[in-house]
Design an enzyme around this catalytic site. Structure first.
Site, PDB file in Angstrom:
ATOM      1  N   SER A 196      39.767  48.599  30.783  1.00 38.18           N
ATOM      2  CA  SER A 196      39.746  47.345  31.520  1.00 38.18           C
ATOM      3  C   SER A 196      38.746  46.356  30.886  1.00 38.18           C
ATOM      4  CB  SER A 196      39.413  47.626  32.988  1.00 38.18           C
ATOM      5  OG  SER A 196      39.657  46.494  33.781  1.00 38.18           O
ATOM      6  N   LYS A 248      42.397  30.152  55.153  1.00 35.75           N
ATOM      7  CA  LYS A 248      40.965  30.154  54.887  1.00 35.75           C
ATOM      8  C   LYS A 248      40.388  31.560  54.979  1.00 35.75           C
ATOM      9  CE  LYS A 248      36.879  28.566  54.111  1.00 35.75           C
ATOM     10  NZ  LYS A 248      36.513  28.133  52.741  1.00 35.75           N
TER      11      LYS A 248
END
Length: 358
Positions: A196, A248
Site C-alpha cells: 500500500s 454533513k
C-alpha cells in the site's frame, strides 16, 4: 396496695441500682466487642488498601514518565552517536576519492506531517504512533542535500502502508529532491513488506529490489465506516444530529449509510485509487496503465510474483548484499576508491545489520 416498708424500699433500690449497673456493663461490653470487630475488619482490609495504593502510585509514575519524560528521552536519544559508517573498498588502486550512500529507513505505519513536532503529546501518545515518518524523511533529505560526496539514496522500506496524505507527502518530497539532484540516483529495497503506502513511496525511486521472502503490493485504497446503530438500539442509546446539509454527518456510526453518501465516498476512493495508479506509472514506466489497473486490486504478491509482474526489478537475498552491490556500482560509476554506507540518527535509524567491505 400495701405500702412498702423502709427495709423493702432499701432492698428494691439496691436491686434497681444493681440492674442499672449490670445494664451499663453489658452495654460497655457490647461497644467494646463492636470496636474490636471494626478493628479486625480494618486490619483485614489493610492489605487491599496497600495493594491499591501501590497500583495507584505505579499509574502516577507511568503517567509522569509518558507525559513529562518523553521529550527528555528523545533528547537523550538524539545525543547518541549515529550508526557507524560501513566502508566498501575498491580493489582498483588508481581510483581516488570517496563517496557515500545514505540510507532512508521507512519502517512501520506511515504517519505524520511536515510540521516541526515529531511525536504525539499528552494522552494522544497512548493511542497513536509517536513516529512522524514525514518529518523523519524531510530531515534525512535535508541531511542528504548537505553531503558533498553523496553517491546515492537508498530507501529501506519495511511498511504495511498508512495514511494517503503522508505517503503522497513523502513521495512528492523525494521526487522534488531528485529533481534538484538529477545526478544522484535513488533506489528502494523492500524488506519484510512494501504494501500500500509503502509501495506508493517507493515509486519515487529509480529502481526497486526486494528480499526473497518479501511481500509486495496491496495497490488499493480503503475507507471504512463503522455502524453501531443496531447495537445502540438494543441498549437504548440514541443520537440526535442537527446538520445544515443532508450528508454533513456522512459516515456516521449511528445510522445506516444512504446510497447518495456511498456514491460520494466511492468517488473519493476511486480518485485516490486513480492517483495511486498514476504514481505507479511514474515509478514503473514499463508497465502500461491497463497492466497496472489489473494489479491494483489490493492483492499481495511474493517477491517472485512481483518480479514476474514487473512490480520490482530484482530480488536481493539480503540487505547487506544489496548494499554491497550498490556500493560497487557507485565505485564504478564515480571512479572512487571508497564508498561509505551512512545511516542517519538512531531513533529512526536503519536496522542492526552488519555490512562488511566487499
Amino acid at each position: 396496695m400495701t405500702e412498702m416498708s423502709a427495709p423493702q424500699k432499701d432492698a428494691a433500690g439496691i436491686l434497681l441500682e444493681y440492674l442499672e449497673r449490670q445494664r451499663a456493663e453489658d452495654r460497655a461490653e457490647r461497644l467494646r466487642r463492636e470496636a474490636e470487630e471494626r478493628k479486625e475488619k480494618s486490619r483485614a482490609r489493610r492489605p487491599t488498601y496497600i495493594r491499591w495504593g501501590i497500583v495507584f502510585l505505579g499509574l502516577c509514575l507511568t503517567a509522569y514518565s509518558v507525559l513529562f519524560m518523553s521529550k527528555r528521552a528523545d533528547r537523550f536519544l538524539d545525543m547518541l552517536p549515529s550508526a557507524p559508517q560501513t566502508t566498501y573498498i575498491n580493489t582498483v588502486k588508481d581510483w581516488k576519492g570517496e563517496a557515500a550512500i545514505l540510507v532512508i529507513p521507512i519502517q512501520g505505519a506511515i504517519t505524520g506531517h511536515p510540521l516541526e513536532r515529531g511525536e504525539a503529546k499528552g494522552l494522544a501518545s497512548f493511542f497513536s504512533s509517536s513516529e512522524n515518518t514525514v518529518l523523519m524523511v524531510k530531515h534525512t533529505l535535508q541531511e542528504a542535500s548537505g553531503m558533498k560526496n553523496l553517491a546515492e539514496l537508498v530507501m529501506f522500506i519495511n511498511s504495511p502502508g498508512g495514511g494517503v496524505s503522508p505517503a503522497e507527502e513523502i513521495f512528492s518530497m523525494i521526487k522534488a529532491w531528485r529533481e534538484k539532484h538529477p545526478n544522484i540516483p535513488v533506489s528502494a529495497y523492500f524488506y519484510e513488506m512494501a504494501a500500500s503506502g509503502g509501495y506508493y513511496i517507493a515509486m519515487a525511486a529509480d529502481s526497486h529490489a526486494a528480499g526473497t521472502t518479501t511481500l509486495v503490493g496491496s495497490i488499493s485504497v480503503v475507507m471504512q465506516c463503522p455502524n453501531i446503530s443496531k447495537l445502540a438500539k438494543d441498549w437504548g442509546v440514541d443520537m440526535t444530529t442537527i446538520k445544515s446539509g443532508p450528508i454533513k454527518d456522512i459516515c456516521s456510526m449511528w445510522r445506516d449509510m444512504t446510497e447518495a453518501e456511498r456514491d460520494v465516498l466511492q468517488r473519493s476512493v476511486d480518485k485516490m485509487h486513480g492517483r495511486f495508479v498514476d504514481v505507479i506509472g511514474i515509478g514503473r514506466p514499463k508497465l502500461s496503465r491497463s497492466e497496472i489497473e489489473k494489479l491494483a486490486d489490493g492483492s499481495i504478491f511474493t517477491a517472485v510474483d512481483a518480479l514476474e509482474k514487473g512490480l520490482i526489478d530484482r530480488i536481493a537475498p539480503t540487505f547487506d548484499i544489496y548494499m554491497a552491490e550498490r556500493a560497487q556500482g557507485a565505485m564504478e560509476r564515480l571512479k572512487v576508491q571508497k564508498v561509505h554506507a551512512v545511516y542517519p540518527g538512531t531513533k529512526n535509524g536503519a536496522p542492526e545489520i552488519e555490512l562488511r567491505p566487499k
